[in-house]
Design a protein around this motif. Sequence first.
Motif, PDB file in Angstrom:
ATOM      1  N   VAL A   9       0.706  -1.199  -0.072  1.00  8.32           N
ATOM      2  CA  VAL A   9      -0.030  -0.158   0.087  1.00  8.32           C
ATOM      3  C   VAL A   9       0.926   1.109   0.093  1.00  8.32           C
ATOM      4  O   VAL A   9       0.198   2.136  -0.088  1.00  8.32           O
ATOM      5  CB  VAL A   9      -1.051  -0.057   1.006  1.00  8.32           C
ATOM      6  N   PHE A  10       2.125   1.020   0.258  1.00 10.43           N
ATOM      7  CA  PHE A  10       2.947   2.255   0.309  1.00 10.43           C
ATOM      8  C   PHE A  10       4.478   1.988   0.014  1.00 10.43           C
ATOM      9  O   PHE A  10       5.172   0.922   0.315  1.00 10.43           O
ATOM     10  CB  PHE A  10       2.915   2.959   1.413  1.00 10.43           C
ATOM     11  N   SER A  11       5.083   2.830  -0.912  1.00  8.78           N
ATOM     12  CA  SER A  11       6.624   2.659  -0.923  1.00  8.78           C
ATOM     13  C   SER A  11       7.209   3.884  -1.004  1.00  8.78           C
ATOM     14  O   SER A  11       6.743   4.880  -1.716  1.00  8.78           O
ATOM     15  CB  SER A  11       6.641   1.664  -2.349  1.00  8.78           C
ATOM     16  N   HIS A  12       8.395   4.148  -0.449  1.00 10.83           N
ATOM     17  CA  HIS A  12       9.212   5.199  -0.646  1.00 10.83           C
ATOM     18  C   HIS A  12      10.318   5.198  -0.505  1.00 10.83           C
ATOM     19  O   HIS A  12      11.062   4.160   0.332  1.00 10.83           O
ATOM     20  CB  HIS A  12       8.512   6.418   0.434  1.00 10.83           C
ATOM     21  N   GLY A  13      11.313   6.052  -0.994  1.00 13.23           N
ATOM     22  CA  GLY A  13      12.872   5.771  -0.792  1.00 13.23           C
ATOM     23  C   GLY A  13      13.105   6.193   0.529  1.00 13.23           C
ATOM     24  O   GLY A  13      14.166   6.283   1.117  1.00 13.23           O
ATOM     25  N   ASN A  14      12.291   6.971   1.453  1.00 14.13           N
ATOM     26  CA  ASN A  14      12.616   7.477   2.732  1.00 14.13           C
ATOM     27  C   ASN A  14      12.108   6.292   3.598  1.00 14.13           C
ATOM     28  O   ASN A  14      11.176   6.351   3.944  1.00 14.13           O
ATOM     29  CB  ASN A  14      12.022   8.799   3.127  1.00 14.13           C
TER      30      ASN A  14
END
Length: 119
Positions: A9-14
């Motif tokens: 549901v969520f993916s981010h480099g941070n």
Amino acid sequence: MEQVAWVRVFSHGNAMLASHVRNVLAAAGMPCELRNMTLGGATGELPPLECEPQVWVAAHNQQRAEALIQSALDPAQGVPDWVCAGCGEHLDGAFDTCWNCARPRPAGALGDCGPGAAS
């Protein structure tokens, strides 16, 4: 025992932002998993988007999770800024206590209040 399907549901480099999203979901009582928290070093050997920290939930929780994530990350839906009645300090709507004088936001106040507030 029945296997539960999980969806991203969520993916981010941070990684801190991914952890924040996981905490938002956990605080709402939703089981979730953080994945790929240490795969950053494999970027280049593996596809970059597959190395980003990710948050996963059970498929039946996907819509609720996405709504919670959007609400948590969309500042436009937050509480408006306000002015402290004690010292006149302008504060971001995310704060419910004045950082300058420790006076709490008045109950029910949704925007500017106190001396110097626009009428």
